[in-house]
Design a protein around this motif. Structure first.
Motif, short mmCIF file in Angstrom:
data_model
loop_
_atom_site.label_atom_id
_atom_site.label_comp_id
_atom_site.label_asym_id
_atom_site.label_seq_id
_atom_site.Cartn_x
_atom_site.Cartn_y
_atom_site.Cartn_z
N PRO A 229 -5.02 10.73 71.89
CA PRO A 229 -4.69 9.43 71.28
C PRO A 229 -5.90 8.70 70.71
CG PRO A 229 -3.57 9.67 73.37
CD PRO A 229 -4.54 10.81 73.28
N LEU A 230 -7.09 8.96 71.24
CA LEU A 230 -8.31 8.34 70.72
C LEU A 230 -9.04 9.29 69.78
CD1 LEU A 230 -9.65 6.63 73.98
CD2 LEU A 230 -8.16 5.67 72.22
N GLY A 231 -8.34 10.32 69.34
CA GLY A 231 -8.97 11.36 68.54
C GLY A 231 -8.70 11.22 67.06
N SER A 232 -8.16 12.28 66.47
CA SER A 232 -8.15 12.36 65.01
C SER A 232 -6.85 12.95 64.49
CB SER A 232 -9.32 13.23 64.54
OG SER A 232 -10.52 12.86 65.20
N ALA B 275 -13.74 12.52 62.22
CA ALA B 275 -12.88 13.05 63.27
C ALA B 275 -13.73 13.55 64.43
CB ALA B 275 -12.02 14.19 62.73
N ILE B 276 -13.07 13.80 65.56
CA ILE B 276 -13.74 14.39 66.72
C ILE B 276 -12.95 15.60 67.18
CG2 ILE B 276 -14.74 12.20 67.48
CD1 ILE B 276 -12.54 12.08 69.62
N PRO C 64 -8.31 2.72 66.87
CA PRO C 64 -7.75 2.74 65.51
C PRO C 64 -8.07 4.01 64.73
CG PRO C 64 -9.77 1.47 65.51
CD PRO C 64 -9.56 1.93 66.93
N LYS C 65 -8.67 5.00 65.38
CA LYS C 65 -9.19 6.16 64.65
C LYS C 65 -8.08 6.94 63.94
CE LYS C 65 -12.91 9.51 65.24
NZ LYS C 65 -13.77 8.78 64.28
#
Length: 628
Positions: free
Chosen positions: A424-427, A449-450, A533-534
């Motif tokens: 969820p905090l990724g890309s 991105a991560i 917000p990523k």
């Protein structure tokens, strides 16, 4: 003082005998893969059915357990080990297949031929090696972190020791290694964090070793909460002593006497196996007081997380361990100076610790044989989504992601639309990124991105990317600890805007407002708020055409709730009556033969379409609200 190596050698002799008897049993043995993925696919029912058949026949067959091998689209998995040591893997094995499996194990070779996948060990005419399966084409020929899966009972300490388990620790203590030597070999190997941040493990251990005072704490972050990621669970369910030994080595290198494994409560089997393994290691003198007679003390305890996603952030995790509210702290001070119980602490991921025994055993040069110059070694990845083959692999860093999709059997149900990495905090990456991505963190950076902790989800074009973005936005809003108004309030506004667009009421000012929220969220206290917000940012960067289409009221996927209606397509389908009955809000109107769906009452749950796909469908709406 007893010699640590002599004590270990005595354990090893007993373990070798027990493991040899298990690998070459006197009579055939049927092992069912018992891990959380297999259980979810019915492995316990399959095992019960096999037990009933064996009992009813009074068959000369033993039963056991292993962990799944990684090919999870074929669960439930069962393997048969014959007295000559040959092991054959079968799947998917349902309760209806129990008699065929018992027949084959009893000597009726060919009874379960249609279920055979490959040879785990040994040879049988016409049965290929499991390592030759296309799914494993990108793995090293010999696994490292996953080397014991399928070849041991994950609940057996003897099996782990017989396969060189705790040997690195015994040599470390028996040969009087120094703490500096342990940390140096980790740095030389290039071992980094495996949770996504990629910070050098040896450097973190240096920070803790040099911290003031004698009370140092070692912590394992096993709070794996990203959808599509289950790499930590594989280690803890499949080879729990590997994690324990890694933490023991870390404890020696940092002068820590107490350790904690913070494990999410949603992993009940991992919790049970880790707690059992800790008890086994303590009873054997490999953990606790006076380890291997050397006077070394290291106590280890499992802490069950209560489900808060934000506790994956290391300082929130430390707060939770000490029974404080799971809320990230302001840094500095950093955990190495002031961590759990306000004492110096170190937090590493499961895989970081699990690599330590392998590096100490084989050396840094061996570890660097795989990977790239900037990312050494191997890593476990889990691949899921709209692909033919869902499962996990151990891959060297640097493998092209396009090749991964190929060995996963490609997309199913539609064309590749998005790649979701990092949770969820990724890309959210576009399909045009696929040829340029490799499994290495900095490869994702040009796309803003991560790579994350190892879970990668491939999404087809049958679901709108705005629906995906809203799902993750709602999740990070719900999981905010509430400390920062910036984070909690900002994510509320972000979710509200995305939901309004999905409902067909998008506005021209939504895009600049989403960007304003993004900039504001960067002032949040921790990475939960800063990274929240990523995915929405990626939506606007890489899927702007989809965003604009949604504002116009267009959704080819028919998954945005406000842009389609549910309609009856066949009044005479017998399944229509079941669709009417299952509707939770009684949205169907009219008598049989003249059914319709009240659009205002319908909540778009999809239950009616699931039970009657030929009688109920979706129809695009014309936009009724003008853009402001």
């Amino acid at each position: 003082m007893p010699d640590a190596l002599a004590l270990y050698d005595a354990m090893r002799a007993n373990a070798d005998a027990a493991y040899a008897a298990w690998r070459n049993p006197e009579r055939p043995r049927i092992d069912v893969a018992i891990d959380q993925s297999s259980i979810s696919n019915g492995a316990l029912r399959t095992r019960a059915a096999i037990e009933r058949v064996v009992s009813a026949r009074n068959a000369a067959i033993d039963l056991g357990r292993v962990h799944g091998y990684g090919i999870q689209w074929l669960h439930p998995l069962v393997q048969v080990t014959f007295p000559d040591g040959a092991t054959v893997l079968y799947g998917p094995v349902t309760p209806a297949d129990a008699e065929a499996i018992v027949d084959e194990a009893s000597g009726r070779w060919g009874a379960a031929a249609s279920l055979r996948i490959g040879m785990v060990t040994g040879e049988r005419d016409g049965v290929p090696s499991l390592r030759d399966h296309p799914f494993f084409a990108l793995e090293p020929r010999e696994r490292r972190l996953l080397r014991n899966l399928g070849l041991t009972d994950p609940e057996s300490l003897e099996h782990y020791i017989a396969r060189d388990g705790y040997r690195a620790s015994a040599r470390m203590l028996g040969r009087h290694s120094t703490e500096d030597q342990i940390r140096t070999v980790m740095n030389d190997a290039g071992l980094t964090g495996r949770g996504g941040a990629n910070f050098p493990t040896g450097v973190k251990w240096n920070f803790l070793f040099g911290a003031a005072g004698e009370d140092h704490y070692l912590v394992c972050n096993a709070d794996e909460g990203d959808p599509g990621a289950w790499v930590n669970r594989v280690v803890m369910e499949g080879d729990p002593h590997l994690l324990i030994e890694g933490m023991l080595i870390g404890a020696f290198g940092t002068r820590s006497k107490q350790g904690y494994i913070y494990l999410r409560d949603e992993y009940p089997l991992a919790i049970a196996r880790m707690e059992q393994a800790i008890a086994q290691a303590e009873a054997a003198g490999l953990l606790g007081e006076d380890i291997l007679g050397t006077g070394l003390t290291f106590r280890l305890r499992v802490i069950r997380g209560a489900g808060a996603y934000v506790c994956g952030e290391e300082t929130g995790l430390l707060s939770s361990i000490q029974d404080s509210r799971g809320m990230p702290r302001v840094k500095p001070p950093f955990p190495a100076q002031r961590g759990v119980f306000d004492k110096p602490s170190n937090v590493n991921n499961v895989e970081s610790y699990a690599n330590a025994p392998l590096i100490l055993m084989h050396g840094s040069d061996w570890y660097r044989q795989y990977g790239t110059e900037r990312a050494t070694g191997t890593k476990i990845f889990s691949f899921s989504g709209d692909i033919a083959r869902v499962g996990f692999m151990e891959l060297p860093f640097g493998v092209p992601l396009a090749k991964v999709l190929e060995v996963c059997g490609g997309m199913v149900g539609g064309e590749l639309k998005a790649i979701q990495s990092g949770g969820p905090l990724g890309s959210l990456l576009p399909p045009q990124s696929l040829p340029k991505l490799i499994l290495q963190g900095d490869s994702f950076s040009p796309w803003d991105a991560i790579m994350g902790g190892g879970g990668i989800v491939f999404c087809n074009d049958k679901t709108s990317v705005l629906v995906l973005a809203e799902m993750f936005a709602a999740f990070v809003e719900e999981e905010s600890c509430g400390r920062c108004t910036t984070c909690h309030g900002g994510n509320q506004r972000q979710t509200e805007i995305l939901r309004r667009i999905i409902d067909g009421r998008g506005r021209r000012e939504d895009e600049p407002n989403l960007k304003l929220i993004d900039r504001t969220l960067q002032f949040s206290n921790c990475v939960h708020g800063q990274f929240s917000p990523k995915i929405t940012r990626n939506l606007l960067q890489h899927f702007h055409a989809d965003y604009e289409a949604a504002l116009r009221g267009e959704d080819p996927s028919l998954t945005m709730a406000g842009l389609y209606r549910v309609v009856v397509t066949n009044q005479y389908d017998p399944a229509l009556a079941e669709a009417v009955a299952i509707c939770p809000v009684d949205a169907f109107r009219g008598p049989a033969g003249n059914r319709s769906v009240d659009d205002a009452a319908c909540i778009r749950c999809g239950a009616c379409i699931d039970v009657a796909p030929k009688a109920v469908g979706k129809q695009a709406k014309a936009r009724t609200v003008a853009l402001n």
